[in-house]
Scaffold this motif. Sequence first.
Motif, PDB file in Angstrom:
ATOM      1  N   TRP A 195      -4.275   5.213  11.599  1.00  0.00           N
ATOM      2  CA  TRP A 195      -4.728   3.987  10.939  1.00  0.00           C
ATOM      3  C   TRP A 195      -4.265   3.996   9.477  1.00  0.00           C
ATOM      4  CZ3 TRP A 195      -7.693   4.488   6.552  1.00  0.00           C
ATOM      5  CH2 TRP A 195      -8.216   5.784   6.316  1.00  0.00           C
ATOM      6  N   ILE A 196      -4.388   2.828   8.828  1.00  0.00           N
ATOM      7  CA  ILE A 196      -4.122   2.724   7.390  1.00  0.00           C
ATOM      8  C   ILE A 196      -4.887   1.512   6.845  1.00  0.00           C
ATOM      9  CG2 ILE A 196      -2.009   1.329   7.740  1.00  0.00           C
ATOM     10  CD1 ILE A 196      -0.893   2.861   5.222  1.00  0.00           C
ATOM     11  N   HIS A 197      -5.388   1.627   5.624  1.00  0.00           N
ATOM     12  CA  HIS A 197      -6.048   0.488   4.977  1.00  0.00           C
ATOM     13  C   HIS A 197      -4.971  -0.497   4.533  1.00  0.00           C
ATOM     14  CE1 HIS A 197      -8.252  -1.888   2.023  1.00  0.00           C
ATOM     15  NE2 HIS A 197      -9.387  -1.375   2.487  1.00  0.00           N
ATOM     16  N   ASP A 200      -3.291   0.049   1.179  1.00  0.00           N
ATOM     17  CA  ASP A 200      -2.297   1.128   1.152  1.00  0.00           C
ATOM     18  C   ASP A 200      -1.021   0.721   1.881  1.00  0.00           C
ATOM     19  OD1 ASP A 200      -3.652   3.022  -0.415  1.00  0.00           O
ATOM     20  OD2 ASP A 200      -4.825   3.721   1.299  1.00  0.00           O
ATOM     21  N   ALA A 227      -2.559   6.624   7.149  1.00  0.00           N
ATOM     22  CA  ALA A 227      -3.330   7.440   6.214  1.00  0.00           C
ATOM     23  C   ALA A 227      -3.088   8.917   6.519  1.00  0.00           C
ATOM     24  CB  ALA A 227      -4.817   7.116   6.349  1.00  0.00           C
ATOM     25  N   GLN A 281       4.263  10.757   1.511  1.00  0.00           N
ATOM     26  CA  GLN A 281       3.619  11.546   0.450  1.00  0.00           C
ATOM     27  C   GLN A 281       4.646  12.251  -0.436  1.00  0.00           C
ATOM     28  OE1 GLN A 281       0.699  13.530   3.199  1.00  0.00           O
ATOM     29  NE2 GLN A 281      -0.769  12.854   1.669  1.00  0.00           N
ATOM     30  N   TYR A 287      -2.447   7.362  -2.139  1.00  0.00           N
ATOM     31  CA  TYR A 287      -3.335   6.508  -1.336  1.00  0.00           C
ATOM     32  C   TYR A 287      -4.606   6.147  -2.101  1.00  0.00           C
ATOM     33  CZ  TYR A 287      -0.580   7.545   2.854  1.00  0.00           C
ATOM     34  OH  TYR A 287       0.435   7.644   3.773  1.00  0.00           O
ATOM     35  N   LYS A 288      -5.010   4.879  -1.985  1.00  0.00           N
ATOM     36  CA  LYS A 288      -6.322   4.478  -2.514  1.00  0.00           C
ATOM     37  C   LYS A 288      -7.415   4.849  -1.527  1.00  0.00           C
ATOM     38  CE  LYS A 288      -6.903   0.302  -4.392  1.00  0.00           C
ATOM     39  NZ  LYS A 288      -6.749  -1.177  -4.524  1.00  0.00           N
ATOM     40  N   TYR A 289      -7.069   4.813  -0.231  1.00  0.00           N
ATOM     41  CA  TYR A 289      -8.053   5.071   0.832  1.00  0.00           C
ATOM     42  C   TYR A 289      -7.486   6.104   1.803  1.00  0.00           C
ATOM     43  CZ  TYR A 289      -9.789   0.731  -1.145  1.00  0.00           C
ATOM     44  OH  TYR A 289     -10.232  -0.239  -2.020  1.00  0.00           O
ATOM     45  N   PRO A 290      -7.522   7.398   1.405  1.00  0.00           N
ATOM     46  CA  PRO A 290      -6.907   8.436   2.253  1.00  0.00           C
ATOM     47  C   PRO A 290      -7.776   8.859   3.428  1.00  0.00           C
ATOM     48  CG  PRO A 290      -7.775   9.411   0.241  1.00  0.00           C
ATOM     49  CD  PRO A 290      -8.005   7.930   0.127  1.00  0.00           C
ATOM     50  N   ASP A 291      -9.071   8.479   3.422  1.00  0.00           N
ATOM     51  CA  ASP A 291      -9.965   8.906   4.509  1.00  0.00           C
ATOM     52  C   ASP A 291     -10.773   7.720   5.012  1.00  0.00           C
ATOM     53  OD1 ASP A 291     -12.703   8.820   3.017  1.00  0.00           O
ATOM     54  OD2 ASP A 291     -11.316   9.852   1.670  1.00  0.00           O
ATOM     55  N   ALA A 295     -12.241   4.061   3.242  1.00  0.00           N
ATOM     56  CA  ALA A 295     -11.608   2.832   3.751  1.00  0.00           C
ATOM     57  C   ALA A 295     -12.651   1.885   4.338  1.00  0.00           C
ATOM     58  CB  ALA A 295     -10.556   3.178   4.819  1.00  0.00           C
TER      59      ALA A 295
END
Length: 302
Positions: A195-197, A200, A227, A281, A287-291, A295
């Motif tokens: 997944w990813i926000h 990001d 992420a 990376q 990342y603003k929301y790595p977990d 997120a």
Amino acid sequence: MRVLIGGGSGFVGRELTRLLRDKGHEVTVISRQPGPGKITWGELESHGLPPCEGAVNLAGENLMNPLRWWNESYKKDLFSSRIDTTKSLAQAIAASPSPPHSWVLVSAVACYKPSMTAEYTEDSEWTQFDILSKLLKEWEASAALPENATKTTKQVVIRAGVVLGRDGGAMKQMLLPFWLGLGGTLGSGRQPFPWIHVSDMAGIIVHALESPSDTPSPSQQVFNGVAPALNTNLEFTKELGRALRRPTIFPVPGFVMNALMGAERAVVLMQGQKVIPKRTQEAGFEYKYPDLTSALKEIVGS
């Protein structure tokens, strides 16, 4: 910087447009409908590429569209809406007297074969194994520029996982059942959930556009748009339930998903891949929301 975005009015496109404008860049959207700050696909084909330093394609029929039944006509639309628009942009870039510095296609992680154990980075080799990986193969190939154009334009492919955000994508369909306390794991829940926000996702695209071109390369640079956290569907389900303060006790069996969505499409949610954003990376993207916790907190506003 002037950026041309195909599919700029969609979920990721809206976030990308906002981020680019916040950073002082100009945006022109390629759309089916004309309007201010837009050109149509027909105008792109007849008049060629407008002056721009970056071009991005996000266009394509929504794979998870709940209003479309999984049949031959829908599958045809999935292919043509992605491949035709990508081809149009690639041809316009190749024919332009002043081509952009960067050309970014956003594709998907469905090229990597679902597995409980394999871990995929951008360097992982893959071959097509089902209808979605066939789509990915043809889609990414349609973005490739002729060799003479690669001397001036950097080619980037970003393979997105499930994009999470408040205003669209998978979350839009998930939030109501979860709010009602009807949320649960899909199948066993043990399958990986890349997944990813959405913030990001837009950030990785902008990072690719803004990064100075190295020596131009005839091949596409690939970045995994996921992420860094490796989560399962069960972990995602529990975390979303926690964020909404709702129980998650109703698992959805595989046969129900297959009946609702069609087996070839349900595979995206019922099976998954462990995808690692190694090159993303290494390229210095932060990342603003790595977990999942951060997120989902932002998305549900708790």
